[in-house]
Design a protein around this motif. Structure first.
Motif, PDB file in Angstrom:
ATOM      1  N   ASN A 118     -82.668   9.704 -28.994  1.00  0.00           N
ATOM      2  CA  ASN A 118     -83.625  10.670 -29.514  1.00  0.00           C
ATOM      3  C   ASN A 118     -84.992  10.054 -29.229  1.00  0.00           C
ATOM      4  N   PRO A 119     -85.829  10.701 -28.411  1.00  0.00           N
ATOM      5  CA  PRO A 119     -87.118  10.114 -28.053  1.00  0.00           C
ATOM      6  C   PRO A 119     -87.988   9.753 -29.266  1.00  0.00           C
ATOM      7  N   ALA A 120     -87.794  10.455 -30.387  1.00  0.00           N
ATOM      8  CA  ALA A 120     -88.614  10.204 -31.576  1.00  0.00           C
ATOM      9  C   ALA A 120     -87.961   9.218 -32.549  1.00  0.00           C
ATOM     10  N   PHE A 121     -86.772   8.740 -32.263  1.00  0.00           N
ATOM     11  CA  PHE A 121     -86.060   7.828 -33.167  1.00  0.00           C
ATOM     12  C   PHE A 121     -86.114   6.411 -32.618  1.00  0.00           C
ATOM     13  N   ASP A 149     -82.649  15.405 -32.698  1.00  0.00           N
ATOM     14  CA  ASP A 149     -82.982  15.833 -31.330  1.00  0.00           C
ATOM     15  C   ASP A 149     -82.361  14.838 -30.356  1.00  0.00           C
ATOM     16  N   PHE A 150     -81.030  14.835 -30.303  1.00  0.00           N
ATOM     17  CA  PHE A 150     -80.294  13.828 -29.546  1.00  0.00           C
ATOM     18  C   PHE A 150     -80.085  14.284 -28.110  1.00  0.00           C
ATOM     19  N   HIS A 151     -80.522  13.476 -27.169  1.00  0.00           N
ATOM     20  CA  HIS A 151     -80.355  13.730 -25.737  1.00  0.00           C
ATOM     21  C   HIS A 151     -79.191  12.863 -25.272  1.00  0.00           C
ATOM     22  N   TYR A 152     -78.034  13.477 -25.061  1.00  0.00           N
ATOM     23  CA  TYR A 152     -76.866  12.672 -24.695  1.00  0.00           C
ATOM     24  C   TYR A 152     -76.698  12.633 -23.184  1.00  0.00           C
ATOM     25  N   GLU A 153     -76.283  11.466 -22.724  1.00  0.00           N
ATOM     26  CA  GLU A 153     -75.900  11.318 -21.321  1.00  0.00           C
ATOM     27  C   GLU A 153     -74.382  11.347 -21.185  1.00  0.00           C
ATOM     28  N   MET A 154     -73.692  11.062 -22.292  1.00  0.00           N
ATOM     29  CA  MET A 154     -72.231  11.070 -22.297  1.00  0.00           C
ATOM     30  C   MET A 154     -71.749  11.680 -23.609  1.00  0.00           C
ATOM     31  N   LYS A 208     -76.835  22.581 -33.236  1.00  0.00           N
ATOM     32  CA  LYS A 208     -76.992  23.369 -32.016  1.00  0.00           C
ATOM     33  C   LYS A 208     -76.924  22.386 -30.850  1.00  0.00           C
ATOM     34  N   GLY A 209     -76.583  22.889 -29.673  1.00  0.00           N
ATOM     35  CA  GLY A 209     -76.519  21.988 -28.546  1.00  0.00           C
ATOM     36  C   GLY A 209     -76.292  22.727 -27.255  1.00  0.00           C
ATOM     37  N   ASP A 210     -76.350  21.965 -26.179  1.00  0.00           N
ATOM     38  CA  ASP A 210     -76.070  22.521 -24.864  1.00  0.00           C
ATOM     39  C   ASP A 210     -75.431  21.452 -24.005  1.00  0.00           C
ATOM     40  N   GLY A 211     -75.021  21.854 -22.828  1.00  0.00           N
ATOM     41  CA  GLY A 211     -74.341  20.968 -21.911  1.00  0.00           C
ATOM     42  C   GLY A 211     -73.056  21.628 -21.433  1.00  0.00           C
ATOM     43  N   GLN A 244     -78.968  19.141 -31.451  1.00  0.00           N
ATOM     44  CA  GLN A 244     -80.036  19.201 -32.445  1.00  0.00           C
ATOM     45  C   GLN A 244     -79.427  19.543 -33.784  1.00  0.00           C
ATOM     46  N   GLY A 245     -79.526  18.604 -34.719  1.00  0.00           N
ATOM     47  CA  GLY A 245     -78.943  18.801 -36.035  1.00  0.00           C
ATOM     48  C   GLY A 245     -80.002  19.044 -37.089  1.00  0.00           C
ATOM     49  N   GLN A 246     -79.860  20.147 -37.797  1.00  0.00           N
ATOM     50  CA  GLN A 246     -80.655  20.416 -38.985  1.00  0.00           C
ATOM     51  C   GLN A 246     -79.688  20.176 -40.140  1.00  0.00           C
ATOM     52  N   ILE A 247     -79.678  18.957 -40.640  1.00  0.00           N
ATOM     53  CA  ILE A 247     -78.574  18.504 -41.464  1.00  0.00           C
ATOM     54  C   ILE A 247     -78.990  18.331 -42.929  1.00  0.00           C
ATOM     55  N   ALA A 248     -79.889  19.156 -43.423  1.00  0.00           N
ATOM     56  CA  ALA A 248     -80.324  19.039 -44.807  1.00  0.00           C
ATOM     57  C   ALA A 248     -79.169  19.275 -45.771  1.00  0.00           C
ATOM     58  N   GLY A 249     -78.284  20.240 -45.495  1.00  0.00           N
ATOM     59  CA  GLY A 249     -77.203  20.548 -46.414  1.00  0.00           C
ATOM     60  C   GLY A 249     -75.832  20.399 -45.811  1.00  0.00           C
ATOM     61  N   GLY A 250     -75.747  19.896 -44.609  1.00  0.00           N
ATOM     62  CA  GLY A 250     -74.460  19.771 -43.934  1.00  0.00           C
ATOM     63  C   GLY A 250     -73.743  18.497 -44.320  1.00  0.00           C
TER      64      GLY A 250
END
Length: 163
Positions: free
Chosen positions: A123-126, A95-100, A38-41, A73-79
């Motif tokens: 990702n603030p948590a990575f 939970d990737f916050h991209y600037e570019m 999922k994502g936005d921008g 935002q990737g929920q990549i358990a089976g992807g």
């Protein structure tokens, strides 16, 4: 009503440069039948459509995110990124916050698609929010993919034999 019908006679070949502004990444990701990303921008870009005797190609496709960027935002358990070797990428993309976000691509006459995506952000948590850059290259056949999507959408579990 301006016109009932507009048509072009004997228009077999052309080159059409197009610009796109304000393309929603969220809408793109929701259109493609997947559940792991999922994502936005907002993206702006350009590409050139060629038609040669009714065969379409796309060249020089290039899109770039508008500042300030967005989130993926990737929920990549089976992807496709579920492989253990890609654990760091999976964790960063959760939970990737991209600037570019920059994407380039092309579509050949036989349906071969080449797509390259570059991401820069964090990702603030990575790893305490450290900056991360990704480059992902994808090659697939669009016509085969569209055929598969149509088959999936038309599939009915009632068509399976009962056991």
């Amino acid at each position: 009503e301006l016109a009932e019908k507009i048509s072009v006679d004997s228009f077999r070949s052309f080159v059409l440069p197009l610009r796109v502004q304000g393309l929603s990444l969220k809408q793109i990701l929701e259109t493609y039948p997947q559940t792991y990303l999922k994502g936005d921008g907002v993206l702006d870009g350009a590409f050139t459509v060629h038609s040669d005797d009714g065969v379409f190609t796309v060249e020089e496709a290039s899109f770039e995110s508008r500042p300030p960027g967005g989130k993926l935002q990737g929920q990549i358990a089976g992807g496709p990124l579920a492989a253990e070797a890609l654990g760091a990428a999976r964790d960063a993309l959760s939970d990737f916050h991209y600037e570019m976000l920059r994407s380039t691509g092309a579509l050949a006459a036989d349906g071969a698609v080449k797509l390259s995506v570059f991401l820069r952000g964090n990702n603030p948590a990575f790893q305490n929010g450290r900056a991360v850059e990704f480059t992902v290259n994808i090659e697939d056949n669009l016509y085969q993919l569209l055929h598969s999507i149509r088959l999936i959408q038309n599939f009915s579990p009632d068509a399976l034999p009962k056991s």
